[in-house]
Design an enzyme around this catalytic site. Structure first.
Site, short mmCIF file in Angstrom:
data_model
loop_
_atom_site.label_atom_id
_atom_site.label_comp_id
_atom_site.label_asym_id
_atom_site.label_seq_id
_atom_site.Cartn_x
_atom_site.Cartn_y
_atom_site.Cartn_z
N CYS A 648 0.82 -1.21 0.00
CA CYS A 648 0.00 0.00 0.00
C CYS A 648 0.85 1.25 0.00
O CYS A 648 0.84 2.00 0.96
CB CYS A 648 -0.99 0.05 1.13
SG CYS A 648 -0.63 -0.97 2.50
N HIS A 699 -8.96 5.37 1.37
CA HIS A 699 -8.70 6.24 2.52
C HIS A 699 -9.71 7.37 2.60
O HIS A 699 -9.74 8.12 3.56
CB HIS A 699 -7.28 6.80 2.44
CG HIS A 699 -6.26 5.71 2.29
ND1 HIS A 699 -5.85 5.25 1.06
CD2 HIS A 699 -5.62 4.95 3.21
CE1 HIS A 699 -4.99 4.26 1.23
NE2 HIS A 699 -4.84 4.06 2.52
N CYS A 731 -6.37 -0.50 -1.36
CA CYS A 731 -6.01 -1.20 -0.11
C CYS A 731 -7.26 -1.94 0.39
O CYS A 731 -8.29 -1.93 -0.28
CB CYS A 731 -5.48 -0.21 0.92
SG CYS A 731 -4.58 -1.02 2.29
N1 GLN Z 1 -5.16 -7.85 3.02
C1 GLN Z 1 -5.09 -6.70 3.87
C2 GLN Z 1 -6.43 -6.00 3.91
O1 GLN Z 1 -7.09 -5.98 2.92
C3 GLN Z 1 -4.04 -5.72 3.41
C4 GLN Z 1 -3.92 -4.54 4.33
C5 GLN Z 1 -2.76 -3.63 4.04
O2 GLN Z 1 -2.16 -3.68 3.02
N2 GLN Z 1 -2.44 -2.77 4.95
O3 GLN Z 1 -6.84 -5.44 4.90
ZN ZN Z 2 -2.71 -1.84 1.59
#
Ligand code: GLN
Ligand code: ZN
Length: 767
Positions: A648, A699, A731
């Site tokens: 991310c 976000h 994310c």
């Molecule tokens: N697989 C995790 C999620 O979707 C990845 C979270 C992250 O990259 N911080 O929450």
């Molecule tokens: Zn992420």
């Protein structure tokens, strides 16, 4: 000789500050109540340090959000969008800068947040413009000093130094060299130092961790001119460096006209000799001997040995002893961790215990080892038990580690040969759609997990609850029309802790909270011993999810490098070795998932980039073992099993080669806010595998439109062949609500459909 501290965790042993802040933001308490909580926490922390027997106690280490932001407020550096009129920067303006909104004042885009050096603490990036004005605009530090003085605390104000603050600042608007601002900035520093002297400060700790970085020549020169200018301040300055070795900046740091210098001897024990050789006779030397970044009990004999050498060379009267850096980065107190067994507890020291160690070291040096013989003996015994414990050293893990050979580090065939096998098996369209793993973690899900943990919900009922949730998430994804599904991660409190709880060699604390940013805290697991996997950790959940649908469900794991970087790591073997142990355990999980019929497995490496060492010269070594650990985790599977990874962040320019070496079939990354610009790194390098550049910024609560996402993907397709592109959010969705997620994912799928039509057309018609 003096014993001092560099900073104490501000959040409170019971996270009192977190709860008070959140109540204030929700409008449940007023400003005076929040200020009162701050005062009471400060007083409690100072008294605790005084009771430990410290000679100098930091003041200014407290913050309602972040110490870098505190300095920006003190200097009157408030970005224009906050509509500030130049008076005192009050609490709500401060919170608006930190998080975009506050109980009063208009919302505005919050300041950018980023990691403080190589820690997991985030600071708010100061924003400066050409011709930036500086004016003393907050008296908070002075008020706190007065508070400490009134309580009879032997206080030592703490400031971030001018060059470190400026180094961390970003320019906005017309580009310019921020060193142009140094003179005006120093004028405010002089005012601050004068006022601190007036309030009775003798020493001021001035933090310049930027001195352990690779600095351009102009910045080195700026250090000289700045500190010559501050020399006239009516206080003694303790130039404080930490997080690494001074190396090429050592001569510079020692030559600056400050009355003292602090060096980090935990991260960089090797620099002591050179510092002792070159320390000017007028200077005091503070030795950081107690680890401020980790939770292990100090080897007091060894630390004392170092102190004795230093005292022999320059005399104990010129020496100070302290933690290596602020204790902000460790949990507050070990005492409430009664759920950890006694042996494990005897190996650990949190902030409160570390203060005792610092004071003990001073006593041992000043009064002689006999004066503290008992405490030294106890520390010795704990150390010996840690060295020899069978819980730490598992011969079968060492054996497996030694047995790693090159064939375990590569997939059977290269990506171009794997690709058709995977495409055929997964039956994916052009521009396949997927998500990153988690779905909204509703209050009910969190309650169910808590109830299970605390024994109010029986295991079978808990599983049923989670299955219900997984079924719901699978159904929703099918309804939205996604191509590759996930189970949604409802059973996971945290992407590292979940695995830490299931692996041997990891311990989970109950109250070991460390501030991440603002009111947000994390509870890093403690890796104390060789890592082993007693049994499958995720297979049942994923298998259940896969049983509900014809579409492929991705297995979901946190990668070895991220587990390492977000934990407290043992200090008795190289990090690389610990990482390889985690990788071996995860490799077994990957193979179990494959054996259970799972066709795609995602291994998240959210923290791979942030683990980069501070000095560029050390990058290669880190990247080499980090990539190796990922490959060790991923490479056991057959060619037709698709390996995904997720990161991310967006700045890949520096590390793109290593990213490619990981050889994941698909990588999903964060790009939505930078308009795909960061894909340039992938283009310049000709990244060979598949990429899912995030098109939905999770976000933000906004629902992206189909047009927006199509436009972003078109930009992506100008850079990367369409055949290798995926469409996905940037994310996981766990912090969002279903009300936003559902329409956003429907739009995302619609965007992919349009892209398919468009690209099929362009191919057929040769547009
Ligand atoms: N697989 C995790 C999620 O979707 C990845 C979270 C992250 O990259 N911080 O929450
Ligand atoms: Zn992420």
């Amino acid at each position: 000789m003096q014993a001092h501290n560099l900073g104490f965790p501000r959040i409170g042993a019971q996270r009192e500050l977190k709860f008070a802040l959140e109540r204030y933001w929700r409008g449940e308490i007023d400003r005076e109540a929040l200020e009162a909580e701050g005062r009471s926490l400060r007083a409690a922390h100072w008294k605790r340090q005084q009771a430990a027997g410290l000679d100098r106690i930091p003041v200014g280490d407290f913050s309602f959000y972040d110490q870098v932001l505190d300095h920006s407020a003190m200097f009157g550096v408030v970005p224009e969008r906050f509509g500030w009129d130049g008076g005192e920067v009050d609490l709500d303006l401060y919170f608006r800068m930190a998080r975009g909104r506050a109980p009063s004042g208009a919302p505005a885009a919050a300041c950018e947040m980023t990691k403080w050096f190589d820690t997991n603490y985030h600071y708010l990036v100061p924003e400066v413009v050409r011709g930036q004005r500086f004016a003393l605009s907050s008296r908070r530090l002075f008020d706190e000093v007065a508070e400490a003085a009134a309580l009879g605390i032997p206080f030592k104000p703490v400031l971030i130094g001018p060059l470190t603050w400026l180094w961390l600042a970003k320019t906005r608007g017309e580009p310019f060299d921020r060193l142009e601002l140094l003179d005006d900035l120093l004028a405010v520093y002089s005012e601050v130092l004068d006022e601190l002297a007036r309030l009775g400060a003798e020493w001021v700790q001035i933090d310049e961790p930027a001195l352990v970085l690779d600095l351009p020549p102009a910045w080195k020169q700026a250090y000289e001119s700045a500190y010559h200018r501050l020399q006239s301040a009516p206080v003694e300055l303790m130039l404080t460096t930490y997080f690494g070795a001074l190396e090429d900046n050592l001569g510079l740091a020692l030559s600056l006209p400050t009355a003292g210098i602090h060096i980090d001897l935990v991260r960089a024990p090797g620099q002591l000799e050179a510092v002792l050789d070159r320390l000017p006779p007028y200077k005091q030397l503070s030795l950081g001997l107690v680890d401020g970044r980790n939770v292990w009990r100090t080897d007091l004999d060894a630390a004392l040995g170092v102190l004795e050498v230093a005292a022999g060379r320059i005399g104990a009267e010129r020496l100070w002893v302290g933690p290596s850096c602020s204790l902000l980065h460790v949990p507050v107190d070990l005492a409430p961790e009664q759920a950890l067994d006694e042996e494990l507890r005897s190996w650990l020291a949190f902030a409160v215990q570390k203060l005792d160690e610092v004071v003990l070291l001073r006593r041992a040096l000043v009064e002689g080892r006999e004066a503290v013989a008992e405490a030294l003996e106890a520390a010795r015994a704990a150390l010996a038990s840690r060295r020899n414990s069978p819980r730490i050293h598992r011969p079968e893990v060492a054996e497996r580690l030694d047995g790693i050979d090159e064939t375990m580090l590569s997939r059977r065939h290269p990506y171009p040969e794997r690709r058709p096998l995977q495409r055929a098996r997964l039956d994916l369209p052009l521009f396949p759609t997927t998500t990153i793993g988690s779905f909204p973690q509703t209050a009910e899900i969190r309650q169910a997990r808590r109830d299970f943990l605390e024994g109010r919900l029986a295991e079978a009922d808990y599983r049923a609850r989670m299955h219900e949730e997984i079924a719901h998430v699978v159904r929703k994804q099918e309804e939205c029309g996604l191509d590759m599904l996930v189970h949604g991660e409802p059973e996971r409190n945290d992407m590292v802790e979940y695995f830490g709880e299931r692996l041997e060699g990891f311990a989970i604390t109950r109250f070991g909270w460390v501030q991440s940013y603002g009111s947000r805290c994390v509870k890093p697991p403690i890796i104390f011993g060789d890592v082993a996997r007693p049994g499958p950790m995720t297979v049942d959940w994923i298998r259940y999810a896969q049983s509900l649908t014809e579409r492929p469900v991705k297995g979901m794991l946190t990668g070895p490098v991220t587990m390492l970087n977000w934990s407290f790591v043992r200090d008795d073997q190289p990090r690389a070795r610990t990482c390889a142990q985690i990788a071996l355990a995860l490799r077994d999980e990957v193979l179990d998932l494959e054996a259970a019929g799972i066709k795609a497995i995602q291994i998240d490496e959210a923290a791979l980039r942030e683990g980069l060492p501070l000095r560029r010269a050390e990058w290669k070594e880190y990247l080499d073992w980090a990539v190796r650990a990922f490959r060790l985790t991923a490479s056991g599977v057959r060619d037709e099993t698709q390996i995904h990874t997720h990161m991310c962040y967006s700045e890949f320019n520096d590390i793109i080669e290593s990213i490619a070496e990981m050889d994941a079939d698909v990588i999903t990354i964060e790009t939505s806010r930078s308009h795909m610009e960061l894909l340039d790194a992938f283009v310049d390098f000709e990244y060979p595998n598949e990429i899912g550049p995030g098109v939905y910024d999770i976000h933000s609560p906004n629902v992206p439109t189909v047009d927006e996402m199509v436009a972003l993907m078109q930009l992506a397709a100008e850079r990367i062949p369409a055949e290798r592109l995926w469409v996905n959010p940037d994310c996981g969705l766990k912090t969002r609500g279903w009300a936003e997620v559902e329409p956003a994912l429907r739009n995302l799928v619609e965007a992919a459909r349009r892209l398919r039509a468009e690209f099929a057309l362009s191919r057929a018609g040769g547009v």
